[in-house]
Design a protein around this motif. Structure first.
Motif, mmCIF file in Angstrom:
data_model
loop_
_atom_site.group_PDB
_atom_site.id
_atom_site.type_symbol
_atom_site.label_atom_id
_atom_site.label_comp_id
_atom_site.label_asym_id
_atom_site.label_seq_id
_atom_site.Cartn_x
_atom_site.Cartn_y
_atom_site.Cartn_z
ATOM 1 N N GLY A 87 0.545 -1.031 -0.172
ATOM 2 C CA GLY A 87 -0.146 -0.068 0.035
ATOM 3 C C GLY A 87 1.313 1.083 -0.385
ATOM 4 N N ASN A 88 0.232 2.235 0.168
ATOM 5 C CA ASN A 88 0.615 3.540 0.413
ATOM 6 C C ASN A 88 2.428 4.091 1.564
ATOM 7 N N TRP A 89 2.506 3.284 2.695
ATOM 8 C CA TRP A 89 3.473 2.997 3.452
ATOM 9 C C TRP A 89 4.553 1.442 3.394
ATOM 10 N N ILE A 100 3.244 -2.451 11.112
ATOM 11 C CA ILE A 100 1.549 -2.274 11.235
ATOM 12 C C ILE A 100 1.233 -1.106 12.459
ATOM 13 N N LYS A 101 0.434 -0.052 12.175
ATOM 14 C CA LYS A 101 -0.471 0.860 13.186
ATOM 15 C C LYS A 101 -1.508 0.350 13.556
ATOM 16 N N GLY A 102 -2.059 -0.377 14.450
ATOM 17 C CA GLY A 102 -3.131 -0.812 15.212
ATOM 18 C C GLY A 102 -2.891 -2.356 15.486
ATOM 19 N N LEU A 104 4.973 10.012 7.244
ATOM 20 C CA LEU A 104 3.852 9.839 6.384
ATOM 21 C C LEU A 104 5.022 9.901 5.836
ATOM 22 N N ALA A 105 4.115 8.710 4.486
ATOM 23 C CA ALA A 105 4.467 7.982 3.636
ATOM 24 C C ALA A 105 4.602 8.706 2.658
ATOM 25 N N PRO A 106 3.696 9.156 2.097
ATOM 26 C CA PRO A 106 4.466 10.374 0.893
ATOM 27 C C PRO A 106 6.413 11.550 1.462
ATOM 28 N N GLY A 109 -1.930 13.290 8.625
ATOM 29 C CA GLY A 109 -2.539 12.406 8.232
ATOM 30 C C GLY A 109 -3.405 11.322 7.686
ATOM 31 N N ARG A 110 -3.692 10.893 7.569
ATOM 32 C CA ARG A 110 -5.178 10.216 6.406
ATOM 33 C C ARG A 110 -6.311 10.779 7.476
ATOM 34 N N ASN A 111 -5.947 10.232 8.571
ATOM 35 C CA ASN A 111 -7.339 9.617 9.624
ATOM 36 C C ASN A 111 -7.479 11.090 9.938
ATOM 37 N N GLN A 170 -7.159 3.550 0.096
ATOM 38 C CA GLN A 170 -6.035 3.698 1.305
ATOM 39 C C GLN A 170 -6.872 3.325 2.223
ATOM 40 N N SER A 171 -6.295 2.911 3.759
ATOM 41 C CA SER A 171 -6.976 2.429 4.701
ATOM 42 C C SER A 171 -7.244 4.105 5.861
ATOM 43 N N ALA A 172 -7.843 4.404 6.938
ATOM 44 C CA ALA A 172 -7.602 5.083 8.120
ATOM 45 C C ALA A 172 -8.270 4.309 8.617
ATOM 46 N N GLN A 173 -6.582 3.870 9.890
ATOM 47 C CA GLN A 173 -7.509 2.614 11.289
ATOM 48 C C GLN A 173 -7.528 3.501 12.526
ATOM 49 N N GLY A 174 -8.005 4.244 12.611
ATOM 50 C CA GLY A 174 -8.245 5.473 14.107
ATOM 51 C C GLY A 174 -9.318 4.694 14.031
HETATM 52 P P1 NAD Z 1 -3.273 1.673 2.384
HETATM 53 O O1 NAD Z 1 -3.708 2.136 3.993
HETATM 54 O O2 NAD Z 1 -2.405 2.558 1.823
HETATM 55 O O3 NAD Z 1 -4.128 0.096 2.602
HETATM 56 C C1 NAD Z 1 -3.549 -0.104 0.999
HETATM 57 C C2 NAD Z 1 -3.740 -1.477 1.363
HETATM 58 O O4 NAD Z 1 -4.148 -2.311 1.615
HETATM 59 C C3 NAD Z 1 -3.322 -1.911 -0.242
HETATM 60 O O5 NAD Z 1 -1.562 -2.163 -0.460
HETATM 61 C C4 NAD Z 1 -4.184 -2.694 -0.762
HETATM 62 O O6 NAD Z 1 -3.968 -3.866 -1.368
HETATM 63 C C5 NAD Z 1 -5.006 -4.032 0.426
HETATM 64 N N1 NAD Z 1 -5.455 -4.134 1.132
HETATM 65 C C6 NAD Z 1 -6.476 -4.723 0.399
HETATM 66 N N2 NAD Z 1 -7.311 -5.014 0.407
HETATM 67 C C7 NAD Z 1 -6.742 -6.310 1.262
HETATM 68 C C8 NAD Z 1 -7.139 -7.898 1.840
HETATM 69 N N3 NAD Z 1 -8.070 -8.114 2.445
HETATM 70 N N4 NAD Z 1 -6.021 -8.553 2.086
HETATM 71 C C9 NAD Z 1 -4.872 -8.031 2.215
HETATM 72 N N5 NAD Z 1 -4.343 -6.444 1.760
HETATM 73 C C10 NAD Z 1 -5.611 -6.111 1.058
HETATM 74 O O7 NAD Z 1 -1.257 0.355 3.143
HETATM 75 P P2 NAD Z 1 -0.322 1.429 3.840
HETATM 76 O O8 NAD Z 1 -0.228 3.180 4.073
HETATM 77 O O9 NAD Z 1 0.957 0.238 3.611
HETATM 78 O O10 NAD Z 1 -0.555 0.967 5.435
HETATM 79 C C11 NAD Z 1 -0.285 -0.466 6.234
HETATM 80 C C12 NAD Z 1 0.224 -0.093 7.241
HETATM 81 O O11 NAD Z 1 1.328 0.408 7.654
HETATM 82 C C13 NAD Z 1 -1.100 0.283 8.030
HETATM 83 O O12 NAD Z 1 -1.145 -0.211 10.023
HETATM 84 C C14 NAD Z 1 -0.503 2.557 8.783
HETATM 85 O O13 NAD Z 1 -1.095 2.413 9.854
HETATM 86 C C15 NAD Z 1 0.681 1.750 8.806
HETATM 87 N N6 NAD Z 1 1.177 3.008 8.625
HETATM 88 C C16 NAD Z 1 1.345 3.972 7.539
HETATM 89 C C17 NAD Z 1 1.884 4.924 6.667
HETATM 90 C C18 NAD Z 1 1.757 5.988 5.833
HETATM 91 O O14 NAD Z 1 1.814 7.279 5.377
HETATM 92 N N7 NAD Z 1 0.329 5.042 4.936
HETATM 93 C C19 NAD Z 1 2.773 4.821 7.567
HETATM 94 C C20 NAD Z 1 3.299 4.891 9.023
HETATM 95 C C21 NAD Z 1 2.262 3.647 8.860
#
Ligand code: NAD
Ligand code: 13P
Length: 353
Positions: free
Chosen positions: A12-14, A120-122, A154-156, A270-272, A299-303
């Protein structure tokens, strides 16, 4: 000693941003790491083409990290077992709601002496087992050592190579801290390793709830003083939660990147935060899930989910009154409380009594 093979579980994004770092560090440390890195892609079709094929031909994750090239030693693989089969280091980076299912797919199919690190943050929840740390869930299912990496990331911005820090949390006397640092540490991504895994991981998981409160506050136009109060009260609830459920944490961990720094960055960028700000404005006509889908585009907001999980846990020990911010965020996400009532809940905070 043969070089260690790394597999990234998630794209995903991160996941994609960290793949840029891992692609680079594995290449520049050939004595330690095999530079061929597999990255699991949950397959989807983009404009009629498979995302995995787009990644392997253009070296860009056009859906989750558009505009940034992935190193050519990162290979997208769509079967998670295939991704991990020869790996010595498993990097878990998927939204937390998928961790149990994906870990179970890997059970008995990975190298026995492999190790994992969770980004993974959750929290992990299952009907049978209740709520756990994600690192505990992975460890219990796969029977391997698990570390965590959390931080103000933040991933970007990480993908832009902007300077930042992150914290690797390991168990006391756990080996591999130095090797894991080598896998992530770069000129602009600075790693500290702390022997305080639970506090490190919980900072990462719980700050997403605080970011939701910051988003509600922004949506209501309350300004920076209110947000600062939310960040501080959120920090106090995080510390209280860690001390209640995992006593023995070092206070210094809360001042690592995983702690205060991540709270600040998430509550501003952040996205949340973004999703919850929009929720205040559109909640009369749209559900939170609809808003998340529209704004985050997959993408996913996990809050919101984490708030629900945490409140479930608090109910078991009748501790809700000690965590007004966590509880209010959960109620607002479930439309049991209006965003305007957030501040009223915070007025009764134990920090003010
Ligand atoms: P994301 O929010 O971009 O989520 C999308 C990902 O989820 C994609 O890879 C998608 O293929 C996958 N997905 C969708 N449905 C699925 C399913 N059924 N089974 C498995 N995968 C599926 O993901 P992210 O940003 O890479 O976040 C992953 C973790 O990293 C999270 O816990 C997040 O909190 C944490 N994190 C994110 C960031 C950020 O800025 N994005 C920064 C630090 C930590
Ligand atoms: P969001 O998921 O709210 O974007 O937070 C990303 C993050 O964890 C930054 O450290």
């Amino acid at each position: 000693m043969s070089s260690k093979k790394v597999a990234i579980i998630g794209s995903g994004n991160w996941g994609s941003a960290i793949a840029r770092i891992i692609g680079s560090t594995t290449k520049s440390n050939p004595n330690i790491f095999d530079s061929n890195v597999s990255m699991w892609v949950h397959e989807e079709i983009i404009d009629g083409k498979k995302l995995s094929e787009i990644i392997n031909t253009t070296h860009e994750n056009v859906k989750y990290l558009p505009g940034k090239k992935l190193p050519e030693n990162i290979f997208a693989v769509t079967d998670v077992v295939e991704t991990c089969k020869d790996a010595d280091i498993l990097v878990f980076v998927i939204p937390h709601q998928f961790v149990t299912r994906v870990s179970n797919l890997l059970k008995g199919k990975i190298k026995q002496d492999s190790i994992a690190i969770s980004l993974i943050k959750g929290l992990s929840t299952s009907k049978s087992d209740g709520i756990k740390l994600v690192s505990t869930e992975i460890k219990e299912i796969l029977n391997i050592d698990v570390a965590v990496l959390m931080g103000a990331n933040l991933a970007p911005e990480v993908a832009n190579d902007n300077y930042c820090e992150a914290t690797i949390g390991i168990r006391k006397k756990q080996e591999n801290g130095a090797m894991l640092k080598k896998l992530f540490h770069t000129n602009n991504f600075r790693i500290n390793v702390v022997e305080d895994i639970e506090a490190t991981e919980l900072c990462g998981a719980l700050k997403n709830i605080v970011a939701c409160a910051a988003g509600f506050s922004d949506g209501l136009g309350y300004g920076d003083n209110t947000k600062a109060a939310i960040i501080r009260l959120g920090m106090m609830e995080i510390i209280r939660f860690v001390n209640q459920y995992y006593p023995g944490a070092h206070l210094s961990t809360f001042f690592e990147s995983c702690g205060l720094a991540d709270l600040v960055t998430t509550c501003y960028g952040g996205r949340n935060r973004r999703v919850c700000e929009a929720y205040v404005k559109f909640m009369d006509t749209k559900s939170l899930a609809e808003i998340e889908k529209e704004i985050l585009k997959g993408q996913s907001a996990q809050g919101p989910l984490t708030a629900e999980e945490v409140v479930e846990l608090l109910k078991k020990s009748d501790s809700q009154s000690k965590y007004p911010l966590f509880v209010a965020v959960n109620k607002i996400c479930k439309k049991e409380l209006k965003p305007q009532d957030l501040i009223n809940e915070l007025r009764n905070h134990p920090e003010h009594m």
